[in-house]
Write an enzyme that holds these catalytic residues in place. Structure first.
Site, PDB file in Angstrom:
ATOM      1  N   ASP A   1       0.802  -1.229   0.000  1.00  0.00           N
ATOM      2  CA  ASP A   1       0.000   0.000   0.000  1.00  0.00           C
ATOM      3  C   ASP A   1       0.835   1.280   0.000  1.00  0.00           C
ATOM      4  O   ASP A   1       1.753   1.428   0.824  1.00  0.00           O
ATOM      5  CB  ASP A   1      -0.878   0.064   1.253  1.00  0.00           C
ATOM      6  CG  ASP A   1      -1.711  -1.173   1.478  1.00  0.00           C
ATOM      7  OD1 ASP A   1      -1.594  -2.133   0.704  1.00  0.00           O
ATOM      8  OD2 ASP A   1      -2.472  -1.171   2.457  1.00  0.00           O
TER       9      ASP A   1
ATOM     10  N   GLN B   1       4.114   0.618   2.326  1.00  0.00           N
ATOM     11  CA  GLN B   1       4.346  -0.620   3.059  1.00  0.00           C
ATOM     12  C   GLN B   1       5.543  -1.338   2.434  1.00  0.00           C
ATOM     13  O   GLN B   1       5.572  -1.558   1.217  1.00  0.00           O
ATOM     14  CB  GLN B   1       3.102  -1.498   2.989  1.00  0.00           C
ATOM     15  CG  GLN B   1       1.859  -0.857   3.604  1.00  0.00           C
ATOM     16  CD  GLN B   1       1.884  -0.925   5.099  1.00  0.00           C
ATOM     17  OE1 GLN B   1       1.491  -1.933   5.687  1.00  0.00           O
ATOM     18  NE2 GLN B   1       2.350   0.129   5.747  1.00  0.00           N
TER      19      GLN B   1
ATOM     20  N   GLU C   1     -11.108  -1.887   3.625  1.00  0.00           N
ATOM     21  CA  GLU C   1      -9.783  -1.445   4.009  1.00  0.00           C
ATOM     22  C   GLU C   1      -9.488  -0.065   3.430  1.00  0.00           C
ATOM     23  O   GLU C   1     -10.130   0.399   2.493  1.00  0.00           O
ATOM     24  CB  GLU C   1      -8.728  -2.420   3.473  1.00  0.00           C
ATOM     25  CG  GLU C   1      -8.778  -3.804   4.064  1.00  0.00           C
ATOM     26  CD  GLU C   1      -7.529  -4.586   3.703  1.00  0.00           C
ATOM     27  OE1 GLU C   1      -6.699  -4.791   4.610  1.00  0.00           O
ATOM     28  OE2 GLU C   1      -7.370  -4.984   2.532  1.00  0.00           O
TER      29      GLU C   1
ATOM     30  N   TRP D   1       0.152  -5.125  -7.533  1.00  0.00           N
ATOM     31  CA  TRP D   1       0.843  -6.317  -7.054  1.00  0.00           C
ATOM     32  C   TRP D   1       1.382  -7.136  -8.219  1.00  0.00           C
ATOM     33  O   TRP D   1       1.057  -6.896  -9.379  1.00  0.00           O
ATOM     34  CB  TRP D   1      -0.071  -7.158  -6.180  1.00  0.00           C
ATOM     35  CG  TRP D   1      -1.426  -7.431  -6.778  1.00  0.00           C
ATOM     36  CD1 TRP D   1      -1.705  -7.919  -8.021  1.00  0.00           C
ATOM     37  CD2 TRP D   1      -2.688  -7.242  -6.133  1.00  0.00           C
ATOM     38  NE1 TRP D   1      -3.057  -8.047  -8.202  1.00  0.00           N
ATOM     39  CE2 TRP D   1      -3.687  -7.645  -7.060  1.00  0.00           C
ATOM     40  CE3 TRP D   1      -3.075  -6.803  -4.866  1.00  0.00           C
ATOM     41  CZ2 TRP D   1      -5.057  -7.595  -6.759  1.00  0.00           C
ATOM     42  CZ3 TRP D   1      -4.431  -6.745  -4.576  1.00  0.00           C
ATOM     43  CH2 TRP D   1      -5.398  -7.138  -5.505  1.00  0.00           C
TER      44      TRP D   1
END
Length: 465
Positions: free
Chosen positions: A18, A34, A206, A282
């Site tokens: 993130d 992150q 989230e 990702w």
């Protein structure tokens, strides 16, 4: 053949997920993320840190936040934001201990020297400002604080999920950043607009983010969690005072934030005249390839987000990205030309138009098919399969019908970002293979095309600092 993005923010090795705390301070944009510096896997999460004067050339700085043994963040410094607290940049983040079971704490860290424009030192406070979720709501997921101002007061959102499977966004009054008061539920999955747009698959929301628009609307961005990261969405509405003294969001429209399968956990920076957004893309290749490469994940290009008059998403690349364009484009007409590993391509379609970008040894192609009259763009990358449960089927992006359709494609190594008519994006990871031919072929009546190939040697590479 390199799959490595050269112009987007990512550390040279390890894991990134993130984006966190985009923040402007003393003439520089700061972006945290992150980060596992030790391996390309999600573990031992720190906050990495980079900054830029132009959103294009990024300096990488020392790690900003590190898990403290025995502390509230011993198992990881998870997502959050950065705010200006009375002249001191302050990180507001999720602390995860070894026994967290999905419930985080809300922690603070202060910039060690606010006069340092690079913000290279941070001092965590030893005690969380919020020790866990509020009682009585059966919260089983609690993380990702986002602080914002509304009506001359400071508030915070926290992503949550409840034991009955309902996702929600919790609201806190944090006008004093060291003294938080639970102020109710801003919104949950039972909201009719949210339920219609997102369905009932997500059990947690989230990374809630919020930005305002000149017309008075607010846009809530959510990352949908169904036990794993799933997708992203947005809801447009009005913030109003609630009867309990908090706030509520009166939603009117929503949708998927990014139409691709390799985009999650966006973070937004509200600036005086615009809102900037970054997301995490990702990896979508086998884990053994990731381990051989030694790195995983990349942040997207910065995007400017807003809303159209109907409340639907407005999105386009940040104009600063034009600084990456060399003086001369490599293509100015729909000819057959080789494509470099990194390029910025604009296409205007006036009728059914097919754009081929990649061809394999058997002749199969990666294509875009734009139909202005039908209001669709189809991305077909089936010959380049990706890992992940969503598979590699063609993606169709829907936009309003029009006489022409403008596309912009940003490709940086394996990262592909498609922008459609300032209304939609699709982010995918595509890994070229030996024997693939990267060649641009555009077939459509009157189609216009221009492409630039950024040169990392001429423009300079991101610098470690």
């Amino acid at each position: 053949m390199s799959h490595t993005p050269r112009f987007r923010v990512r550390p040279p090795a390890g894991w990134i997920n993130d984006p966190n705390g985009p923040f402007r301070w003393r003439g520089r944009h700061h972006l945290f993320f992150q980060y596992n510096p030790n391996a390309p896997v999600h573990a031992d999460i720190h906050w990495g840190h980079a900054s830029s004067r132009d959103l294009v050339h990024w300096d990488h700085h020392p790690v900003a936040l590190t898990p403290a043994p025995g502390g509230p963040d011993a198992a990881g410094c998870w997502s959050g934001c950065v705010v200006d607290d009375a002249g001191t940049p302050t990180a507001v983040y999720t602390g995860i201990d070894r026994d967290h079971t999905g419930l985080g704490t809300i922690c603070l860290a202060r910039a060690a020297d606010p006069d340092d424009e690079r913000l290279t030192g941070w001092t965590p406070l030893p005690t969380p400002v919020v020790a866990g979720p509020p009682p009585g709501l059966d919260v089983v997921m609690f993380r990702d604080p986002f602080v914002f101002r509304h009506a001359d007061r400071r508030w915070a959102l926290v992503g949550a999920g409840h034991a009955d499977g309902t996702p929600s966004v919790l609201l806190y009054d944090c006008d004093d950043l060291t003294d938080w008061r639970f102020a109710g539920v801003l919104l949950d999955g039972r909201d009719p607009v949210a339920a219609d747009v997102f369905g009932d698959k997500a059990v947690g929301w989230e990374c809630p983010q919020l930005y305002g628009t000149p017309g008075g609307d607010h846009v809530l961005l959510l990352s949908l969690w169904d036990g794993d990261p799933c997708s992203t969405g947005y809801l447009t509405g009005r913030l109003e005072a609630s009867a309990e003294g908090g706030l509520r969001l009166l939603t009117r429209v929503g949708g998927r934030l990014d139409q691709g399968r390799d985009f999650y956990a966006p973070a937004v920076l509200q600036e005086p005249h615009r809102a900037l957004l970054w997301g995490w893309s990702w990896e979508a290749r086998p884990q053994e390839e990731v381990h051989r490469a030694g790195w995983a994940g990349v942040l997207t290009a910065p995007r400017v987000v807003g809303v159209h008059p109907d409340g639907s998403l407005r999105v386009r690349p940040a104009p600063e990205l034009d600084l990456l364009r060399p003086a001369e484009p490599f293509v100015t007409a729909p000819d057959r030309v080789p494509l470099p590993e990194t390029y910025d391509l604009t296409i205007t379609a006036y009728g059914p138009t097919t754009v081929s970008l990649l061809r394999d040894a058997s002749g199969r192609e990666l294509t875009l098919r734009a139909d202005p009259a039908g209001g669709t763009v189809l991305l077909d990358r089936g010959a380049w399969p990706r890992t992940g449960r969503e598979g590699s089927a063609p993606i169709t992006v829907h936009v309003p019908k029009a006489p022409e359709l403008a596309l912009r494609l940003l490709v940086d190594g394996s990262l592909l970002e498609l922008f459609v008519a300032e209304r939609a994006t699709a982010t995918e990871r595509v890994y070229r293979r030996p024997g693939d031919i990267a060649e641009l072929v555009v077939d459509g009546p009157g189609a216009r095309v221009t492409g630039w190939a950024p040169d990392p040697q001429r423009l300079g590479r991101p610098r470690g600092r």
